[in-house]
Design an enzyme around this catalytic site. Structure first.
Site, PDB file in Angstrom:
ATOM      1  N   LYS A  58       4.258 -10.556  -7.396  1.00 20.59           N
ATOM      2  CA  LYS A  58       3.527 -10.200  -6.170  1.00 20.59           C
ATOM      3  C   LYS A  58       4.176  -8.985  -5.506  1.00 20.59           C
ATOM      4  O   LYS A  58       5.367  -8.770  -5.633  1.00 20.59           O
ATOM      5  CB  LYS A  58       3.544 -11.383  -5.203  1.00 20.59           C
ATOM      6  CG  LYS A  58       2.641 -12.518  -5.637  1.00 20.59           C
ATOM      7  CD  LYS A  58       2.338 -13.438  -4.451  1.00 20.59           C
ATOM      8  CE  LYS A  58       1.359 -14.515  -4.837  1.00 20.59           C
ATOM      9  NZ  LYS A  58       1.927 -15.541  -5.725  1.00 20.59           N
ATOM     10  N   GLY A  59       3.375  -8.200  -4.826  1.00 23.17           N
ATOM     11  CA  GLY A  59       3.928  -7.062  -4.091  1.00 23.17           C
ATOM     12  C   GLY A  59       3.823  -5.756  -4.846  1.00 23.17           C
ATOM     13  O   GLY A  59       4.376  -4.750  -4.432  1.00 23.17           O
ATOM     14  N   CYS A  60       3.119  -5.762  -5.968  1.00 22.74           N
ATOM     15  CA  CYS A  60       2.925  -4.519  -6.700  1.00 22.74           C
ATOM     16  C   CYS A  60       1.453  -4.141  -6.644  1.00 22.74           C
ATOM     17  O   CYS A  60       0.584  -4.989  -6.765  1.00 22.74           O
ATOM     18  CB  CYS A  60       3.312  -4.671  -8.165  1.00 22.74           C
ATOM     19  SG  CYS A  60       4.926  -5.402  -8.403  1.00 22.74           S
ATOM     20  N   GLN A  61       1.185  -2.838  -6.494  1.00 21.46           N
ATOM     21  CA  GLN A  61      -0.198  -2.383  -6.486  1.00 21.46           C
ATOM     22  C   GLN A  61      -0.784  -2.468  -7.892  1.00 21.46           C
ATOM     23  O   GLN A  61      -1.957  -2.729  -8.071  1.00 21.46           O
ATOM     24  CB  GLN A  61      -0.243  -0.941  -5.998  1.00 21.46           C
ATOM     25  CG  GLN A  61      -1.325  -0.717  -4.975  1.00 21.46           C
ATOM     26  CD  GLN A  61      -1.321   0.713  -4.496  1.00 21.46           C
ATOM     27  OE1 GLN A  61      -1.364   1.654  -5.274  1.00 21.46           O
ATOM     28  NE2 GLN A  61      -1.277   0.876  -3.194  1.00 21.46           N
ATOM     29  N   SER A  62       0.081  -2.241  -8.880  1.00 25.32           N
ATOM     30  CA  SER A  62      -0.344  -2.410 -10.260  1.00 25.32           C
ATOM     31  C   SER A  62       0.070  -3.809 -10.701  1.00 25.32           C
ATOM     32  O   SER A  62       0.821  -4.483 -10.012  1.00 25.32           O
ATOM     33  CB  SER A  62       0.313  -1.353 -11.132  1.00 25.32           C
ATOM     34  OG  SER A  62       1.684  -1.273 -10.825  1.00 25.32           O
TER      35      SER A  62
END
Lengths: 140, 406
Positions: free
Chosen positions: A49-53
């Site tokens: 979690k916490g990644c745009q990709s």
């Protein structure tokens, strides 16, 4: 090689590049060279979690008690970042991984990518790797 | 605009900055706009010479602050051509505006089994508050779809509207694609069915003249920070008759008429909806932003931005693997795109290294991204202080990025 030795090797590698573009080219290369992740671990449960990709991370212990990471991402720079982390941390004892510092990112000119608010999720990746290291120590 | 661009750019101190060693090219105006000196100075001036609480004191400073504060309400009234300044309610922004409306409409107007209509291109802030209302009172959320050009499928409207539809809440302009919706037509439909119309104008107010009487909508919301004003200040225009009928939102000071432990009566409009000490400084600075925009003229701004959009679209279309998301003819200066085989995040990271600020990701519109089956887009959005030269720099940087990422 110890974690420290691998970090020194990475720092040395990046040191030859003066231009940021060459540094990022090298980072992208790392991503392309990352060993493919076993498809059965590319599940939603292994997404960070916490990644745009999308970034998948899976860890298991080998028979010597070393923590082995597998990772993948659909974005190539992000994949380069996780590849670098896998290279540094994978194959070491969970206790070593837990305590290892990540100061080498400053020295290879990627510190700017290391912020909790950055969309690449480097911060979250490191956190997840350390959490795996802690969890596998607790299991023992 | 073109002949004044150098002077205009001087009004925005942040544009003189360098980012990662390159002159800043700021193409993230749909997320927030930069502020002219007039706005920055207004905040400083307020705290230096005018600070006092509004609507309360009889002392001179309080009177002064109240006058400046209420002058802005009148400026906003003129800006959207409302009948009366009592129809202008200040909020923290568009998100709070829609939350406020959804909550007060859920107290008696929308009932169990009723339907709320939104569109497929909405920002999360015009989806989630309605979902919360639906969950709370058992109403049903319905969605008007869009076509592949990013336009609303108006022919589906008739089948979606039923005698249970209470509210239709829709964007004036799509934040992710720039599509300008035919709001007058949509409002006319709501009127003929007795449905309350709410327009999310966050992406429109800085690009399109807004005349709420001409539009005929019940509510129109927008944010100060997207129109060169400070963050933390937004507006609800609401028809007086409706605002009077609806219950208050927050309770506290300002919003009351008479308070006893047995029963409290509420203040008149618009104060009924503005509990507590408001964001005085930013409201006053918001007034300065409206003055600045009025001085340039929204029509002139729109015409120049359209030139930028056309120029950039032409250049982008020449790039290999390029797919623009949102290809309607009627759009604001927003260019959302994906490039085959490249993740938008990667492009964003490399453009940033070259001093270019764009937005990458899902733009708080995940349902829209799902519709196009993409992980997100790169979004470049232009304002009147941007230049053709900046677009050239952007295209050049984009090509460099593509070469690195292929």
């Amino acid at each position: 090689m110890t974690i420290e030795e691998i970090k020194d090797q990475v720092i040395e590698e990046f040191a030859i590049f003066e231009d940021w573009m060459d540094r990022y080219d090298h980072l992208i290369e790392q991503g392309k060279e990352l060993a493919p992740m076993d498809i059965k671990y590319k599940t939603d449960a292994n997404l960070i979690k916490g990644c745009q990709s999308q970034v998948w991370l899976y860890a298991s212990l080998d028979d010597k008690g070393n923590l082995m990471f597998q990772a993948d991402s659909d974005a190539i720079i992000t994949k380069g970042l996780i590849a670098l982390l896998v290279r540094v941390f994978s194959g070491h004892k969970p206790s070593e991984i837990e305590l290892a510092s990540i100061n080498f990112l400053d020295q290879i000119g990627l510190k700017e990518q290391l912020s909790p608010t950055r969309s690449n999720g480097l911060y979250s990746m490191i956190k997840q790797m350390k959490l795996y290291a802690i969890a596998f120590q607790a299991k023992k | 605009m073109k002949d004044r661009i150098l002077q205009i750019r001087k009004d925005f101190p942040i544009l003189q900055q360098h980012v990662n060693g390159n002159p800043l090219v700021y193409f993230d105006n749909a997320a927030t706009t930069q502020k002219p000196l007039e706005v920055i100075d207004a905040i400083s001036n307020y705290y230096t010479t005018q600070n006092a609480n509004v609507h309360r004191g009889n002392h001179s400073l309080s009177q002064l602050a109240t006058t400046y504060y209420e002058n802005v309400r009148e400026k906003v009234r003129v800006f959207v051509n409302a009948k009366s300044s009592t129809e202008i309610v200040f909020t923290r922004g568009t998100t709070e505006a829609i939350n406020l409306l959804s909550k007060i409409l859920a107290k008696g107007t929308i009932k169990k089994g009723d339907e709320i209509l939104v569109t497929e291109m909405e920002h999360h802030s015009n989806i989630v508050p309605w979902q919360m209302v639906c969950e709370e009172i058992g109403a049903i959320l319905k969605v008007l779809p869009i076509n592949t050009k990013g336009e609303l499928e108006l022919n589906k409207l008739d089948e979606l509207i039923t005698n249970k539809t209470r509210v239709f809440s829709f964007a004036h302009v799509s934040n992710a694609m720039g599509t300008i919706n035919p709001i007058k037509e949509l409002v006319a439909t709501t009127k003929s069915h007795g449905i309350i119309s709410i327009i999310d104008g966050a992406q429109a107010a800085s690009h399109i003249p807004v005349d709420v009487q001409d539009i005929g909508c019940d509510f129109y919301c927008f944010s100060g920070h997207k129109i060169y004003g400070p963050t933390g200040i937004g507006v609800i225009y609401g028809k007086e008759e409706l605002l009077n009928q609806l219950p208050p939102y927050h309770g506290g000071g300002e919003m009351i008429d008479k308070v006893t432990f047995e029963k409290t009566t509420y203040n008149v409009l618009p104060f009924k909806f503005e509990a507590g000490t408001p964001n005085i400084a930013d409201t006053i600075a918001f007034g300065a932003a409206l003055d600045y925009v009025n001085e340039l003229g929204i029509e002139k701004i729109a015409a120049y931005e359209h030139e930028l959009l056309t120029y950039a679209t032409g250049k982008l279309m020449q790039l290999e693997g390029m797919q623009i998301i949102g290809t309607t003819n009627n759009k604001t200066s927003v260019l959302s795109f994906v490039i085959a085989g490249i993740h938008p995040t990667d492009i964003g990271i490399l453009l940033d290294k070259m001093g270019i600020a764009v937005r990458t990701g899902q733009h708080c519109a995940q349902p829209l991204m799902d519709k196009f089956k993409i992980p997100g887009t790169v979004r470049a959005s232009f304002a009147f202080y941007n230049t053709f030269e900046e677009i050239d720099i952007f295209i050049d940087a984009l090509q460099k990025s593509m070469r690195m990422l292929k």
